[in-house]
Design an enzyme around this catalytic site. Structure first.
Site, mmCIF file in Angstrom:
data_model
loop_
_atom_site.group_PDB
_atom_site.id
_atom_site.type_symbol
_atom_site.label_atom_id
_atom_site.label_comp_id
_atom_site.label_asym_id
_atom_site.label_seq_id
_atom_site.Cartn_x
_atom_site.Cartn_y
_atom_site.Cartn_z
ATOM 1 N N LYS A 53 -2.182 -10.102 0.606
ATOM 2 C CA LYS A 53 -3.290 -9.456 1.289
ATOM 3 C C LYS A 53 -4.581 -9.920 0.621
ATOM 4 C CE LYS A 53 -2.286 -5.224 -1.231
ATOM 5 N NZ LYS A 53 -0.910 -4.767 -1.380
ATOM 6 N N GLU A 93 -1.474 -2.977 5.880
ATOM 7 C CA GLU A 93 -0.805 -1.779 5.386
ATOM 8 C C GLU A 93 -1.850 -0.678 5.284
ATOM 9 O OE1 GLU A 93 2.652 -2.156 2.540
ATOM 10 O OE2 GLU A 93 1.210 -3.516 1.639
ATOM 11 N N SER A 150 -2.286 1.166 2.971
ATOM 12 C CA SER A 150 -2.728 1.262 1.586
ATOM 13 C C SER A 150 -3.863 0.278 1.279
ATOM 14 C CB SER A 150 -1.546 1.001 0.667
ATOM 15 O OG SER A 150 -0.937 -0.228 1.013
ATOM 16 N N SER A 198 -2.745 -4.430 -10.509
ATOM 17 C CA SER A 198 -3.483 -4.136 -9.279
ATOM 18 C C SER A 198 -4.516 -3.030 -9.453
ATOM 19 C CB SER A 198 -2.478 -3.814 -8.178
ATOM 20 O OG SER A 198 -3.125 -3.651 -6.958
ATOM 21 N N HIS A 199 -4.302 -1.919 -8.790
ATOM 22 C CA HIS A 199 -5.278 -0.827 -8.763
ATOM 23 C C HIS A 199 -5.004 0.213 -9.847
ATOM 24 C CE1 HIS A 199 -1.749 -0.291 -6.329
ATOM 25 N NE2 HIS A 199 -1.810 1.000 -6.603
ATOM 26 N N ARG A 228 5.280 -3.345 -13.716
ATOM 27 C CA ARG A 228 4.086 -2.624 -14.177
ATOM 28 C C ARG A 228 4.493 -1.559 -15.162
ATOM 29 N NH1 ARG A 228 0.647 -1.554 -8.673
ATOM 30 N NH2 ARG A 228 0.795 -3.715 -8.014
ATOM 31 N N ASP A 285 -10.002 -3.708 -5.045
ATOM 32 C CA ASP A 285 -9.275 -3.181 -6.203
ATOM 33 C C ASP A 285 -9.328 -4.179 -7.360
ATOM 34 O OD1 ASP A 285 -7.477 -5.089 -5.290
ATOM 35 O OD2 ASP A 285 -5.709 -3.868 -5.727
ATOM 36 N N ASP A 321 -7.434 -6.461 -8.672
ATOM 37 C CA ASP A 321 -7.057 -7.867 -8.494
ATOM 38 C C ASP A 321 -7.497 -8.441 -7.146
ATOM 39 O OD1 ASP A 321 -5.168 -6.204 -7.222
ATOM 40 O OD2 ASP A 321 -3.678 -7.805 -7.212
ATOM 41 N N ASP A 374 -6.886 -7.785 -3.928
ATOM 42 C CA ASP A 374 -6.146 -7.904 -2.663
ATOM 43 C C ASP A 374 -6.411 -6.723 -1.731
ATOM 44 O OD1 ASP A 374 -4.716 -6.227 -4.317
ATOM 45 O OD2 ASP A 374 -2.774 -7.196 -4.002
ATOM 46 N N ARG A 375 -6.855 -5.580 -2.287
ATOM 47 C CA ARG A 375 -7.139 -4.431 -1.421
ATOM 48 C C ARG A 375 -8.611 -4.360 -1.033
ATOM 49 N NH1 ARG A 375 -3.754 0.825 -3.339
ATOM 50 N NH2 ARG A 375 -1.737 -0.194 -3.323
ATOM 51 N N THR A 407 7.336 -1.124 3.290
ATOM 52 C CA THR A 407 6.145 -1.167 2.443
ATOM 53 C C THR A 407 6.216 -2.332 1.453
ATOM 54 O OG1 THR A 407 5.855 1.202 2.638
ATOM 55 C CG2 THR A 407 4.905 0.171 0.695
HETATM 56 C C1 G1P Z 1 1.670 0.584 -2.944
HETATM 57 C C2 G1P Z 1 1.368 0.657 -1.467
HETATM 58 C C3 G1P Z 1 1.925 -0.549 -0.761
HETATM 59 C C4 G1P Z 1 1.377 -1.821 -1.408
HETATM 60 C C5 G1P Z 1 1.652 -1.804 -2.902
HETATM 61 C C6 G1P Z 1 1.000 -2.980 -3.613
HETATM 62 O O1 G1P Z 1 3.052 0.584 -3.146
HETATM 63 O O2 G1P Z 1 1.878 1.850 -0.900
HETATM 64 O O3 G1P Z 1 1.582 -0.486 0.606
HETATM 65 O O4 G1P Z 1 1.947 -2.961 -0.830
HETATM 66 O O5 G1P Z 1 1.139 -0.610 -3.473
HETATM 67 O O6 G1P Z 1 -0.386 -2.968 -3.475
HETATM 68 P P1 G1P Z 1 3.848 1.902 -3.565
HETATM 69 O O7 G1P Z 1 3.202 2.426 -4.809
HETATM 70 O O8 G1P Z 1 3.660 2.877 -2.433
HETATM 71 O O9 G1P Z 1 5.262 1.450 -3.721
HETATM 72 ZN ZN ZN Z 2 -4.106 -5.100 -5.816
#
Ligand code: G1P
Ligand code: ZN
Length: 557
Positions: free
Chosen positions: A384, A371, A373, A116-117, A24, A283, A285, A287-288, A352
């Protein structure tokens, strides 16, 4: 005339190391000539010939740059001897849908275009992530290999004249260097819909909605818009206005597509009006997920997965497969552990990142995991799955005929309550953040640290156990070190510190606070009030404020 493939000379870029979930970076970084090509080539090369003659799935969350990158990936897949690319219409596929499609069509893997987010648009982020043939994010052994390849890449392969139509669903055949190459553009929702239709009893959810439960689903202008409209409105009969922000936008409407109390505060405000009994957000994509009850009642993700575990029998899929085991990431609060204890399920605590669940699922040891998150899912795929979580909740509401709040109250009464909060300090300077982590590591490495007492107000916490979490995978014995500093006190309360592996600039410090309460008189208290002494203790022992200069977090969940 066959289309010709070419080799293009290139030079390595620094820093193409995939993080918690793929590579990313800001769009401006991905836009540098050959930056994207280098990483895609390294990904395809890391497949070690397994891509040759095989099927590759390609999709993404609709963010800025994705159109260009979709075409580049298809052209490079063809030149790397992939036989068939299955791609979502206009490139759109949610992350869970990619996982579903990889498994369904027995593809060699998939490339997901998402950050992702993280925010999108020309000044936002872009991302590329590789999933393996089990449908899950590539394990560290593969992401390390990709990274190694990026450090010495000298050329990449592409088929520049290959110009498939990615807008229209259908199959297109090409002759690439005298090989047959197929591009199949699929409806973004169809395969995913078929899958969830088999997992859940759509009839009972339809009945729940027609009996009067008003729901609101916020797609936050990410990829989930078409999924939400098709599944909740067309299939389950929810009125049109149940799904909001459903038009995918390249910049997510200028917002941060992260379903939490801060970035989805408009949904929280809407729910507070008391019109809807159930609300959810996804989010970018898909998955959240975030789950809300009437009047904005917030279900923490740690509680959400535990409630689903305790009510697994409401879901036809689990009725068929049984619950093989439960798992959570280390910083996730311990509610799931209590379900596992009482119901007699095996429980795993992993680092994580979703990739750590895959091995357990492939070995038939894990059915349901989550998780803190905002990630919840099961072994139906290897990612997820936000919409799956919403359907799981609606199934439970339909079976129990209770409100979200009543379900949580029953849950806490039976299992006790883990109060949980996470403080995020985004975009902190890297140096003080690293300093803080190395101080903490040193502190917990000292055996004299056990027994140390911290006091705040009338509360005293005595250290029972402290370490930098290290995980040995029970299936392949691979070891992942330095997964977060955790300090566990004698009453079971925990404070955890780690640096984000998904941020694209500076450092993000995450501080996780978890405390168990079984006194029924205290179950209804506000988490922030209950956890205040522990939060202050964590800030004090880490010297977070002093080192980072940040007095307040960017986001509290
Ligand atoms: C974050 C979340 C983690 C999740 C990941 C991808 O990662 O904390 O639980 O799996 O995004 O969605 P981090 O930024 O903490 O490494
Ligand atoms: Zn995502």
């Amino acid at each position: 005339m066959p289309l010709r493939c070419i080799a293009v000379q290139t030079k390595p870029f620094e820093g193409q190391k995939p993080g918690t979930s793929g590579l990313r970076k800001p769009v401006t970084v991905f836009k540098q000539p050959q930056y994207t090509e280098n990483f895609v080539q390294a990904t395809l090369s890391a497949m070690d010939g397994e891509q040759e003659g095989a099927t590759l799935i390609v999709g993404g969350d609709g963010r800025f740059l994705m159109k260009d990158v979709s075409l580049k990936i298809v052209q490079m897949a063809a030149a790397n001897k992939v036989q068939k690319v299955i791609i979502g219409q206009n490139g759109l596929l949610s992350t869970p849908a990619v996982s579903c499609i990889i498994r369904k069509y027995q593809a060699a893997g998939g490339i997901i275009m998402t950050a992702s987010h993280n925010p999108g648009g020309p000044s936002g982020d872009f991302g590329i992530k590789f999933n393996t043939s089990n449908g899950g994010p590539a394990p560290e052994s593969i992401t390390n290999k990709i990274f190694q390849l990026t450090t010495k890449i000298a050329e990449y392969y592409t088929c520049p004249d290959l110009k498939p139509d990615l807008k229209t669903v259908g199959v297109q055949e090409f002759d690439v260097d005298n090989r047959n190459f197929t591009v199949q553009v699929v409806d973004s929702v169809e395969d995913y819909l078929q899958m969830v239709n088999e997992i859940f009893d759509f009839g009972s959810i339809r009945q729940l909605l027609s009996d009067g439960l008003k729901i609101v689903i916020n797609a936050m202008h990410g990829v989930m818009g078409p999924y939400a409209k098709r599944i909740f409105c067309e299939e389950l009969g929810a009125p049109e206005d149940s799904c909001i922000n459903c038009e995918p936008k390249e910049d997510f409407g200028g917002h941060h597509p992260d379903p939490n109390l801060t970035y989805a505060s408009d949904l929280v405000d809407l729910m507070k009006q008391g019109i809807h009994g159930f609300g959810a957000a996804f989010d970018g994509d898909g998955d959240r997920n975030m789950i809300l009850g009437k009047n904005g009642f917030f279900v923490t993700p740690s509680d959400s997965v535990a409630v689903i575990g305790a009510n697994a029998k409401c879901i036809p899929y689990f009725q068929k497969t049984g619950v093989k085991g439960l798992a959570r990431s280390m910083p996730t609060a311990g509610a799931l552990d209590r379900v596992a204890n009482i119901e007699g399920f095996e429980l795993f605590e992993v680092p994580t990142g979703w990739k750590f669940f895959g091995n357990l699922m492939d070995a038939d040891r894990l059915s349901l995991c989550g998780e803190e998150s905002f990630g919840t899912g099961s072994d139906h795929i290897r990612e997820k799955d936000g919409l799956w979580a919403v359907l799981a909740w609606l199934s439970i509401l339909a079976a129990r005929k209770q409100s979200v709040k009543e379900i949580l109250n029953d849950f806490w009464t039976k299992y006790g309550r883990n109060f949980f909060t996470r403080y995020d300090y985004e975009n902190v300077e890297a140096e003080p953040a690293n300093q803080m982590m190395s101080n903490l590591r040193q502190m917990v490495a000292d055996s004299g640290y056990i027994g140390k007492e911290y006091s705040h107000g009338d509360k005293t916490y005595k250290v029972a156990k402290a370490d930098d979490f290290c995980y040995t995978d029970p299936i392949d014995s691979s070891v992942s070190q330095k997964q977060g500093v955790r300090i566990i006190f004698e009453d079971g309360s925990r404070v955890i510190f780690r640096l984000s592996g998904t941020g694209s600039v500076g450092a993000t410090v995450r501080m996780y606070i978890d405390s168990f309460e079984s006194d029924t008189a205290k179950l209804q208290l506000d988490a922030q009030v209950v956890l205040k002494p522990l939060v202050e203790t964590a800030l004090q022992l880490s010297q977070l404020r002093e080192l980072t200069g940040r007095q307040e977090p960017t986001v509290i969940t």
